[in-house]
Design a protein around this motif. Structure first.
Motif, PDB file in Angstrom:
ATOM      1  N   PHE A  29       0.842  -1.186   0.000  1.00 47.36           N
ATOM      2  CA  PHE A  29       0.000   0.000   0.000  1.00 47.36           C
ATOM      3  C   PHE A  29       0.880   1.239   0.000  1.00 47.36           C
ATOM      4  CE2 PHE A  29      -2.322  -3.357   2.160  1.00 47.36           C
ATOM      5  CZ  PHE A  29      -3.491  -3.391   1.423  1.00 47.36           C
ATOM      6  N   VAL A  30       0.417   2.287  -0.661  1.00 48.56           N
ATOM      7  CA  VAL A  30       1.119   3.572  -0.680  1.00 48.56           C
ATOM      8  C   VAL A  30       0.194   4.594  -0.042  1.00 48.56           C
ATOM      9  CG1 VAL A  30       2.066   5.396  -2.136  1.00 48.56           C
ATOM     10  CG2 VAL A  30       2.409   2.982  -2.767  1.00 48.56           C
ATOM     11  N   ILE A  31       0.751   5.329   0.928  1.00 50.25           N
ATOM     12  CA  ILE A  31      -0.022   6.366   1.605  1.00 50.25           C
ATOM     13  C   ILE A  31       0.766   7.669   1.608  1.00 50.25           C
ATOM     14  CG2 ILE A  31      -1.204   4.689   3.077  1.00 50.25           C
ATOM     15  CD1 ILE A  31       0.587   5.723   5.398  1.00 50.25           C
ATOM     16  N   TYR A  32       0.061   8.750   1.884  1.00 53.02           N
ATOM     17  CA  TYR A  32       0.668  10.066   2.082  1.00 53.02           C
ATOM     18  C   TYR A  32       0.234  10.526   3.465  1.00 53.02           C
ATOM     19  CZ  TYR A  32       1.845   9.956  -2.816  1.00 53.02           C
ATOM     20  OH  TYR A  32       2.375   9.603  -4.024  1.00 53.02           O
ATOM     21  N   ALA A  33       1.228  10.772   4.339  1.00 52.59           N
ATOM     22  CA  ALA A  33       0.896  11.056   5.734  1.00 52.59           C
ATOM     23  C   ALA A  33       1.874  12.034   6.355  1.00 52.59           C
ATOM     24  CB  ALA A  33       0.902   9.749   6.530  1.00 52.59           C
ATOM     25  N   THR A  34       1.380  12.711   7.389  1.00 48.87           N
ATOM     26  CA  THR A  34       2.227  13.570   8.213  1.00 48.87           C
ATOM     27  C   THR A  34       2.948  12.693   9.233  1.00 48.87           C
ATOM     28  OG1 THR A  34       0.517  13.917   9.878  1.00 48.87           O
ATOM     29  CG2 THR A  34       0.579  15.483   8.017  1.00 48.87           C
TER      30      THR A  34
END
Length: 107
Positions: A29-34
């Motif tokens: 899975f690819v996510i974008y997160a702080t």
């Protein structure tokens, strides 16, 4: 003022891995997160590991049926929470993949 930039991360649920670098199949899975969101996800992975260990311990007690086992219920809820977080933070491929799994409740 702190700017909360989202970074790209590669996630492997089986390994409980969160990485900024894709390698050896860690890109389920690819996510974008702080940074704060990654900390929250790490805590969820820790909870998943604990729940998994509890189900392992319970599996050695043969007289407790699966459907009456609270350890399995906790694991199921925890894994659903992990997938919900991945869905919320994920790119379109991640969201689509999780949708096809049918693991999340319909909104």
């Amino acid at each position: 003022m702190i700017i909360l930039d989202k970074q790209k991360y590669f996630i492997s649920i089986g390994e409980g891995e969160i990485s900024r670098i894709p390698y050896q199949g860690n890109d389920d899975f690819v996510i974008y997160a702080t940074a704060e969101e990654i900390l929250m996800l790490r805590r969820k992975f820790e909870g998943l590991h604990e729940a998994s260990f509890d189900t392992y311990k319970r599996s050695h007690i043969p007289f407790v049926p699966y459907h009456l086992d609270t350890a399995n219920d906790v694991y199921d809820e925890t894994i659903a929470g992990v997938y919900q977080t991945l869905y919320d933070l994920g790119d379109e491929n991640t969201k689509n993949h999780i949708r096809t799994m049918g693991i999340l409740e319909e909104e």
